[in-house]
Design an enzyme around this catalytic site. Sequence first.
Site, PDB file in Angstrom:
ATOM      1  N   THR A  95       0.824  -1.204   0.066  1.00 46.49           N
ATOM      2  CA  THR A  95       0.041   0.069  -0.013  1.00 46.49           C
ATOM      3  C   THR A  95       0.944   1.446   0.085  1.00 46.49           C
ATOM      4  O   THR A  95       1.646   1.482   0.994  1.00 46.49           O
ATOM      5  CB  THR A  95      -1.007  -0.225   1.340  1.00 46.49           C
ATOM      6  OG1 THR A  95      -1.694  -1.139   1.132  1.00 46.49           O
ATOM      7  CG2 THR A  95      -1.778   1.116   1.231  1.00 46.49           C
ATOM      8  N   LYS A 170      -6.920   2.064  -3.138  1.00 45.62           N
ATOM      9  CA  LYS A 170      -6.629   1.577  -1.880  1.00 45.62           C
ATOM     10  C   LYS A 170      -6.633   2.443  -0.830  1.00 45.62           C
ATOM     11  O   LYS A 170      -7.075   2.192   0.356  1.00 45.62           O
ATOM     12  CB  LYS A 170      -5.200   0.751  -2.120  1.00 45.62           C
ATOM     13  CG  LYS A 170      -4.759   0.223  -0.751  1.00 45.62           C
ATOM     14  CD  LYS A 170      -5.588  -0.956  -0.374  1.00 45.62           C
ATOM     15  CE  LYS A 170      -5.045  -1.338   1.215  1.00 45.62           C
ATOM     16  NZ  LYS A 170      -5.975  -2.150   1.772  1.00 45.62           N
ATOM     17  N   LYS A 238       0.284   4.911   8.878  1.00 44.12           N
ATOM     18  CA  LYS A 238       1.094   5.144   7.409  1.00 44.12           C
ATOM     19  C   LYS A 238      -0.218   5.533   6.257  1.00 44.12           C
ATOM     20  O   LYS A 238       0.233   6.276   5.476  1.00 44.12           O
ATOM     21  CB  LYS A 238       1.834   3.935   7.130  1.00 44.12           C
ATOM     22  CG  LYS A 238       2.629   4.045   5.801  1.00 44.12           C
ATOM     23  CD  LYS A 238       2.112   3.060   4.676  1.00 44.12           C
ATOM     24  CE  LYS A 238       1.971   1.604   4.861  1.00 44.12           C
ATOM     25  NZ  LYS A 238       1.235   0.763   3.792  1.00 44.12           N
TER      26      LYS A 238
HETATM   27  P1  NAP Z   1       4.606  -6.458   7.875  1.00 49.80           P
HETATM   28  O1  NAP Z   1       4.139  -7.919   8.431  1.00 49.80           O
HETATM   29  O2  NAP Z   1       5.079  -5.444   8.695  1.00 49.80           O
HETATM   30  O3  NAP Z   1       5.416  -6.663   6.728  1.00 49.80           O
HETATM   31  C1  NAP Z   1       6.220  -5.687   6.029  1.00 49.80           C
HETATM   32  C2  NAP Z   1       7.301  -6.318   5.163  1.00 49.80           C
HETATM   33  O4  NAP Z   1       8.299  -5.071   4.655  1.00 49.80           O
HETATM   34  C3  NAP Z   1       8.472  -7.181   5.850  1.00 49.80           C
HETATM   35  O5  NAP Z   1       8.572  -8.150   4.587  1.00 49.80           O
HETATM   36  C4  NAP Z   1       9.517  -6.209   6.028  1.00 49.80           C
HETATM   37  O6  NAP Z   1      10.610  -7.191   6.145  1.00 49.80           O
HETATM   38  C5  NAP Z   1       9.500  -5.460   4.956  1.00 49.80           C
HETATM   39  N1  NAP Z   1      10.284  -4.240   5.445  1.00 49.80           N
HETATM   40  C6  NAP Z   1       9.895  -3.351   6.531  1.00 49.80           C
HETATM   41  N2  NAP Z   1      10.963  -2.363   6.436  1.00 49.80           N
HETATM   42  C7  NAP Z   1      12.028  -2.840   5.749  1.00 49.80           C
HETATM   43  C8  NAP Z   1      13.186  -2.165   5.497  1.00 49.80           C
HETATM   44  N3  NAP Z   1      13.749  -1.156   5.863  1.00 49.80           N
HETATM   45  N4  NAP Z   1      14.002  -2.646   4.677  1.00 49.80           N
HETATM   46  C9  NAP Z   1      13.631  -4.076   4.028  1.00 49.80           C
HETATM   47  N5  NAP Z   1      12.443  -4.667   4.068  1.00 49.80           N
HETATM   48  C10 NAP Z   1      11.592  -3.875   5.215  1.00 49.80           C
HETATM   49  O7  NAP Z   1       3.357  -5.970   7.046  1.00 49.80           O
HETATM   50  P2  NAP Z   1       2.035  -6.491   5.933  1.00 49.80           P
HETATM   51  O8  NAP Z   1       0.983  -6.523   6.939  1.00 49.80           O
HETATM   52  O9  NAP Z   1       2.639  -7.833   5.423  1.00 49.80           O
HETATM   53  O10 NAP Z   1       1.858  -5.533   5.025  1.00 49.80           O
HETATM   54  C11 NAP Z   1       2.412  -5.145   4.049  1.00 49.80           C
HETATM   55  C12 NAP Z   1       1.972  -4.268   2.916  1.00 49.80           C
HETATM   56  O11 NAP Z   1       0.634  -4.587   2.664  1.00 49.80           O
HETATM   57  C13 NAP Z   1       1.857  -2.858   3.767  1.00 49.80           C
HETATM   58  O12 NAP Z   1       2.038  -1.891   2.926  1.00 49.80           O
HETATM   59  C14 NAP Z   1       0.345  -2.603   4.218  1.00 49.80           C
HETATM   60  O13 NAP Z   1      -0.035  -1.667   4.391  1.00 49.80           O
HETATM   61  C15 NAP Z   1      -0.375  -3.766   3.160  1.00 49.80           C
HETATM   62  N6  NAP Z   1      -1.379  -4.358   3.747  1.00 49.80           N
HETATM   63  C16 NAP Z   1      -1.663  -4.878   4.970  1.00 49.80           C
HETATM   64  C17 NAP Z   1      -2.790  -5.666   5.269  1.00 49.80           C
HETATM   65  C18 NAP Z   1      -2.826  -6.178   6.593  1.00 49.80           C
HETATM   66  O14 NAP Z   1      -3.911  -6.812   6.956  1.00 49.80           O
HETATM   67  N7  NAP Z   1      -1.583  -6.796   7.208  1.00 49.80           N
HETATM   68  C19 NAP Z   1      -3.727  -5.644   4.290  1.00 49.80           C
HETATM   69  C20 NAP Z   1      -3.697  -5.097   3.178  1.00 49.80           C
HETATM   70  C21 NAP Z   1      -2.370  -4.438   2.942  1.00 49.80           C
HETATM   71  P3  NAP Z   1      11.038  -7.990   7.728  1.00 49.80           P
HETATM   72  O15 NAP Z   1      10.080  -9.395   7.627  1.00 49.80           O
HETATM   73  O16 NAP Z   1      12.228  -8.079   7.717  1.00 49.80           O
HETATM   74  O17 NAP Z   1      10.446  -7.014   8.858  1.00 49.80           O
END
Ligand code: NAP
Length: 288
Positions: A95, A170, A238
Amino acid sequence: MKIGFIGLGIMGSRMAANLLKAGHSLKIYNRTKAKAEELIHEGADWCESPKAAGEGVDVMFTMLEKPDVVESLATGSDGFLAGLKKGSLWIDSSTVNPSFSERMSRLASESGIRFMDAPVSGSKVPAQEGELLFLCGGTKEDFEEAKPLFMEMGKDAVHIGEAGKGSAMKIMINQLLGQSILAFSESLNLGMAMGIDKKTGMDILLKTPVTAPILDVFRSRIENNEYEANFPLKHLQKDLHLFTETAFELGQPSPLTSAAKEVYGMAKHKNMADLDFTAVFKYLHEKE
Ligand code: NAP
């Protein structure tokens, strides 16, 4: 098909698992390797850098936290754009804000790579069950080519318009999500202060048409004070920030979103960043 997948957090790990189950050959990279172990065990090919994950694949998916993270893994000598072959397709499901997607589209095309923004609606469980909704920006041809992949991870995929339009849709959705849960929390909290029992307050609010239907899904988290993250609170803040940033870029007002964003910011400041976003109720309700 040979697919690259970068970003194996809550969402990415489950989406990648569904691609693997569908029989694709998967090259994966994540900052924290431990989160990739299960996929490696299931047959995914671990890569030591984003660039290596891009080498030889037809399609690259990214599912990363926020715009600057996406850009840092895409660019530079170790970035995946340097590894991808000409004509391949990069699909960013993170996102992010629409102007960022537009810029990534231009950047990819300078390297002869096609780009789509395809953020998802749906959280941890829909990601696991292959029930996400993909909101897509890019060319119609690229969308049609990628649709079978979306359908392996989701229940539907819609082509909204050119690059950036998926991200636009989104952030519109998450603006409503962030405000709905905050408004509900504020109402329920005052109800409790007025002597309305929590369960009764929730029962009645959720039966009225003024409450967003999605809130029924989150009810048990608030009712049972269980805030293990499905969607981390810091990500919702965010997304509200991306909305207000976009409103600023386009000279549009966003007064309610700006206020809501600050409430989530304050909750984040109280160590709630990694709790589920529904913990905004806990933030409003609990006295120190
Ligand atoms: P998450 O579990 O926090 O995963 C974030 C990802 O980004 C992980 O692979 C993390 O790596 C990586 N990352 C973060 N900072 C980084 C950095 N400085 N360098 C390299 N890699 C980094 O989040 P998520 O829930 O899967 O969400 C991922 C995306 O989908 C976001 O944009 C979120 O807004 C969107 N989204 C989430 C949901 C939900 O319900 N969770 C639903 C729809 C959309 P590490 O594993 O090493 O931390």
